[in-house]
Design an enzyme around this catalytic site. Structure first.
Site, PDB file in Angstrom:
ATOM      1  N   SER A 179     -10.562   2.615  16.394  1.00  0.00           N
ATOM      2  CA  SER A 179     -11.038   3.888  16.969  1.00  0.00           C
ATOM      3  C   SER A 179     -12.283   4.438  16.833  1.00  0.00           C
ATOM      4  CB  SER A 179     -10.067   4.967  17.270  1.00  0.00           C
ATOM      5  OG  SER A 179      -9.774   5.622  15.915  1.00  0.00           O
ATOM      6  N   GLY A 180     -12.882   3.878  15.281  1.00  0.00           N
ATOM      7  CA  GLY A 180     -14.120   4.795  14.957  1.00  0.00           C
ATOM      8  C   GLY A 180     -15.174   3.809  15.635  1.00  0.00           C
ATOM      9  N   TYR A 181     -16.653   4.303  15.064  1.00  0.00           N
ATOM     10  CA  TYR A 181     -17.789   3.758  15.826  1.00  0.00           C
ATOM     11  C   TYR A 181     -17.957   2.268  15.170  1.00  0.00           C
ATOM     12  CZ  TYR A 181     -19.299   8.016  17.692  1.00  0.00           C
ATOM     13  OH  TYR A 181     -19.291   9.292  18.445  1.00  0.00           O
TER      14      TYR A 181
ATOM     15  N   CYS B 285     -25.075   0.434   5.061  1.00  0.00           N
ATOM     16  CA  CYS B 285     -26.281   0.229   5.826  1.00  0.00           C
ATOM     17  C   CYS B 285     -27.594   0.466   5.235  1.00  0.00           C
ATOM     18  CB  CYS B 285     -26.149   1.211   6.983  1.00  0.00           C
ATOM     19  SG  CYS B 285     -26.083   2.624   6.823  1.00  0.00           S
TER      20      CYS B 285
ATOM     21  N   ASN C  62     -27.621   0.397  12.091  1.00  0.00           N
ATOM     22  CA  ASN C  62     -26.589   0.752  11.026  1.00  0.00           C
ATOM     23  C   ASN C  62     -25.269   0.328  11.546  1.00  0.00           C
ATOM     24  OD1 ASN C  62     -27.084   3.185  12.993  1.00  0.00           O
ATOM     25  ND2 ASN C  62     -25.312   3.825  11.954  1.00  0.00           N
TER      26      ASN C  62
END
Lengths: 341, 341, 341, 341
Positions: free
Chosen positions: C10-12, C147, C308
């Site tokens: 559910s995160g980016y 990143c 990123n």
């Protein structure tokens, strides 16, 4: 494998055509014409294509025989170059406004000059697979609609086909800066355009007669430039010919677009992205459509969002090409868009 | 009441000079020259001045006798117009780069043309009240420094005055798009400039010799255009001549700028705005300066932020004018900036 | 066809993994774990996936046997869940910071807690196909780098491998807001974060020891949040062990990355996009690297840019997976990025 | 010199009140209440006020006797704290929504709770000097209108006073993110809110009944969050009771606002800023109003723009205070806005 050529390859629509065609598994890009930059590498103008292609722009004369020729030249110029270019390819797909309108008088009113090829008007099939899929299968001349018109037409169609829409429709469009093209001027200078909420049309916009012709309504198109590079959102305000329920309208939209690969119905009750917005569509060929019904059920907002350079231009061209050439309609158009962005 | 005139009034620096001078309680703006737009209303170019002034741009010839003439003309052109304009006013304040450097050879290296008035070089007092307040009180020729130079010089001065800075300093500047002026071109086209992180200088920038001259260091200036219209931020990376403590450095900054009306020391341990950034300075004449010391105390980051059109240009000019004319230094410069923005 | 599962969906980063894996021709996404939203549709959190998938988030317990498990859980939590999850799949690819560092003491210094699985540290192959392609072919545990570290390491490697870099390197990173994740807080509130130039690290950042370990240098990492959602750009400032020519450096970069599918050398003399910047990379797996040499040839800026969430996260994970599973390395990673955007 | 106090000083409206009051030549800020941050410095929350004030937030109990008390507390909470606070000052100016509506039933419908002080409703004079200047001169209770309502009411008033407007009016509002306040949540997370075109109201918004009451129309308010921190723009679409000419409408607007210090009529034929937009108004107390008439003269767009935190909030409060206290109406409100920004 089909061979395709692009004219007007150094503009934003031309660059987007190249991004899509170079990634298309069934297409070979045979030539890219730029009158401004012949001999220059394509990726010097479109840096996102570095490492993707070694193509250079060529002159018009260098165009070989092609299966499909895609024209991304300016309005007014396109009608001048079409005759000599048309013979290079069996299928011609035009992204300019020159062949979107059937009536020369209407063209002259909205484009400010008489049309030079009035006999060809009406001979182009509009590049809406959602409306003209069968006609597109056999079309040798295809005209890709305007970006704001596409959004409005796809938002209204389920309602107009059901005879629900009263003639007067207010179309409120919001758009990013890429729509004004790659030529620098005061209106798209970063320091002036950044953070703008700039109303640049209050009626009389060229996309109005496209909506009128396809939806059988009298649209009043207001357009505002907001802070974005890509993206168009339209809100169509309309009175309904009879009161309807929310469920009825939802069913109309869902049934109409059920089998459409690139139209999604977005009208949710919860979440951040309840109604269509361009942010999550950038780079994709989706047009999201949704609606909001007034409490009394007598008036409705029809909403749509798309990327003006993709579903509002190059993507609609490629989708129409796929239909015409018997290729899978999604071919080369699989990018779903990014979140967050 | 003093009378002031502005040359180059249609550019961004010219507009900002007008905003400040028209709001200045002790100044009357007698004339605004624009060679491009003589006869046009000032507020047709600077819409934020609607309702604030009815001035129109005039030709150079219409310039009356003035107490102060402010020049916001381009580099290279300024040295050509100065001789015939200088006689119109006792005090001339130039915002261009033409009189920032003392050495004609250095000017030619950085500006690409020989200086046409080499004898005048060195005759201008730099528009840094923080460094030259006494000299400015008697200066009839004032040259406002470059925006990135101002930020770097104010960030470094407390350290260089204390002999703490080794000669080689890396200056990393980030800047908005207004610095490239009001003339549209591919580099400041919204669709290209928006969301950029564009490194446009990797050494050899014109603001380098200004920093070198005022701080006695060898700066290497790297500049990146980021998404913003206004604002400059610099990070100066330097080795120190001896190890120092955080408290020592803080005292140096605080003592140096204690009584300065427009320099604030911002080096906090908590909160969102711990170090200087332009966002909260836009429209204001503040330059915020701060620092971060390495764990080992042998290296330091000196940071500064300002609005390139105000403290980095028009505001520094007005502050210098206030000093020269014996007016309260804060006069006309009271706007503190906005939060949020 | 291989089966993959995602934890932390559910995160980016989780959303980006799903976008890439769902578009991957050789992968079937068997399960997506979210401890926060079990039972909810994946596209309710990632609206760009509407019409692309009907998957719902499941609980950890529901994870089936998999070929590849991708972990996009937070730092510190990942080392807790790894033992019970690792047995579900032969290959585990972790996107958190928990297994990037070999030394437990270094981990504790940078992450603030003791490592709970010190014996596993050093057992993960870093997810840099450019550096560890052979090792990745046999790796059952892969750790995707940070990143900013990825950008710096890819920018410096051609120089460090040639022994050109002096030990002290200043790494200046600029980054968008998505790096701070999908959890709302004052630091990523739109009104505060918008238009920011926020220096949030001045040394001691967690990506520092990654760069140190892979490049054999002493990096000083400064990080600034600028106006962008996605994108990282780094400028590495370094003294060289000997004077070099521009042609020499160019050859080093070109030879090093000649056959790399996702690293492009961008160091042009003309055009708007002369050096790497993220704007044209968003959504793509490219890392662009470039350089600028000082006049005297003794110092150099090494520049890199990437998205990123893609080459700096989910894309590097998929590329590493492709290498490990013997799939074409470009598979599922064909999106080239957009221009303009 | 009058003494003023602010309650709710840590929010965005509170901060803007402080910026304006601290720069007001005739006001002394005696106390700033924040229930969240008592004892903390005001400039730790509002960094633009560094160097401008040394005030700290205090508890409600610490409020001294005041000439004017300005309330920037949330809806619903304000009606609870008013009774005990009202006695501290002769004049109370409320920026919340709690006292904008005269009818308790309407309040309950739009705010979701019964009003706790129904007897006071209707006892507050709306903070529109343009409509209620005489009443404000004697008002001890003033209620500042909602930002979108202010824009719509000022756009429509010249027409409604002339009896030109048909009852049904479509109000389309576009707004920045600061309107949702300083509390972080998913809806104003930078990565989600950035670049948004987010339709968050399609009718039933709280500002609707304000417009209805003041203009005697039935407004349908649609609101979209666009990329901006500050700024509101409204387009009001209305049918006219009779055909009019452009000159007639222009005269109506000009005559109505001729002597208004903070309303400018912006309806130009040339230039970039032909119709009102917020970009050039940020920080200023101007509300720009303009219009576009349909070709047939039977329908009209009335447009307005303002800064939601100034003319849409804190500025309207200070302007009303000036009127009430017999101070020059422009006092403390001289900032004209920035261009470019």
């Amino acid at each position: 494998m089909i061979t395709a050529g692009v004219v007007g390859g150094s503009g934003y629509l031309g660059g987007e055509l190249l991004r899509l065609l170079l990634g298309h598994p069934e297409v070979r890009v045979a030539a890219v014409v730029s009158t401004r930059l012949p001999g220059r590498r394509v990726d010097s103008t479109h840096p996102n294509l570095r490492g993707v292609t070694d193509l250079t722009f060529c002159r018009e004369e260098a165009l070989p025989e092609l299966d499909v020729l895609l024209l991304a030249a300016p309005h007014r110029e396109t009608m001048r170059i079409l005759p000599r270019l048309a013979e290079r390819a069996k299928v011609v797909i035009d992204l300019s406004g020159d062949f979107r309108l059937a009536d020369p008088a209407v063209y002259e009113r909205y484009y400010g000059v008489p049309h030079e090829l009035p006999d060809l008007l009406g001979g182009f099939v509009p590049g809406y697979p959602e409306l003209f899929r069968d006609a597109l299968r056999a079309a040798d001349r295809i005209s890709v609609p305007g970006c704001m018109a596409s959004a409005a037409v796809l938002a209204l169609t389920p309602l107009t086909e059901a005879g629900l829409v009263e003639p007067d429709v207010e179309v409120d469009a919001r758009t990013g800066s890429s729509g004004s093209g790659a030529t620098a001027g005061p209106q798209n200078l970063h320091a002036e355009r950044s953070g703008a909420m700039r109303i640049f049309a209050t009626g009389g916009h060229r996309h109005e007669p496209e909506i009128a012709a396809l939806c059988g309504v009298r649209p009043r198109l207001t357009a505002t430039g907001v802070e974005a590079v890509r993206g168009v959102q339209v809100i169509c305000r309309t009175a309904l010919t009879r009161d309807v329920t929310e469920a009825e309208v939802r069913a109309l939209y869902q049934n109409r677009y059920d089998r459409e690969p690139f139209v999604r119905v977005v009208a949710h009750r919860r979440g951040l992205y309840r109604l269509p917005e361009p942010k999550i569509l950038l780079g994709s060929n989706f047009c999201d459509v949704g609606f909001a019904l007034d409490r009394d059920g007598g008036r409705l907002l029809a909403v749509a969002a798309l990327d003006n350079l993709v579903k509002g231009g190059a993507g609609a061209a490629v989708q129409s090409m796929n239909v015409r050439m018997g290729l899978p309609e999604r071919s080369g158009l699989g990018f779903p868009g990014l979140h967050p962005l």
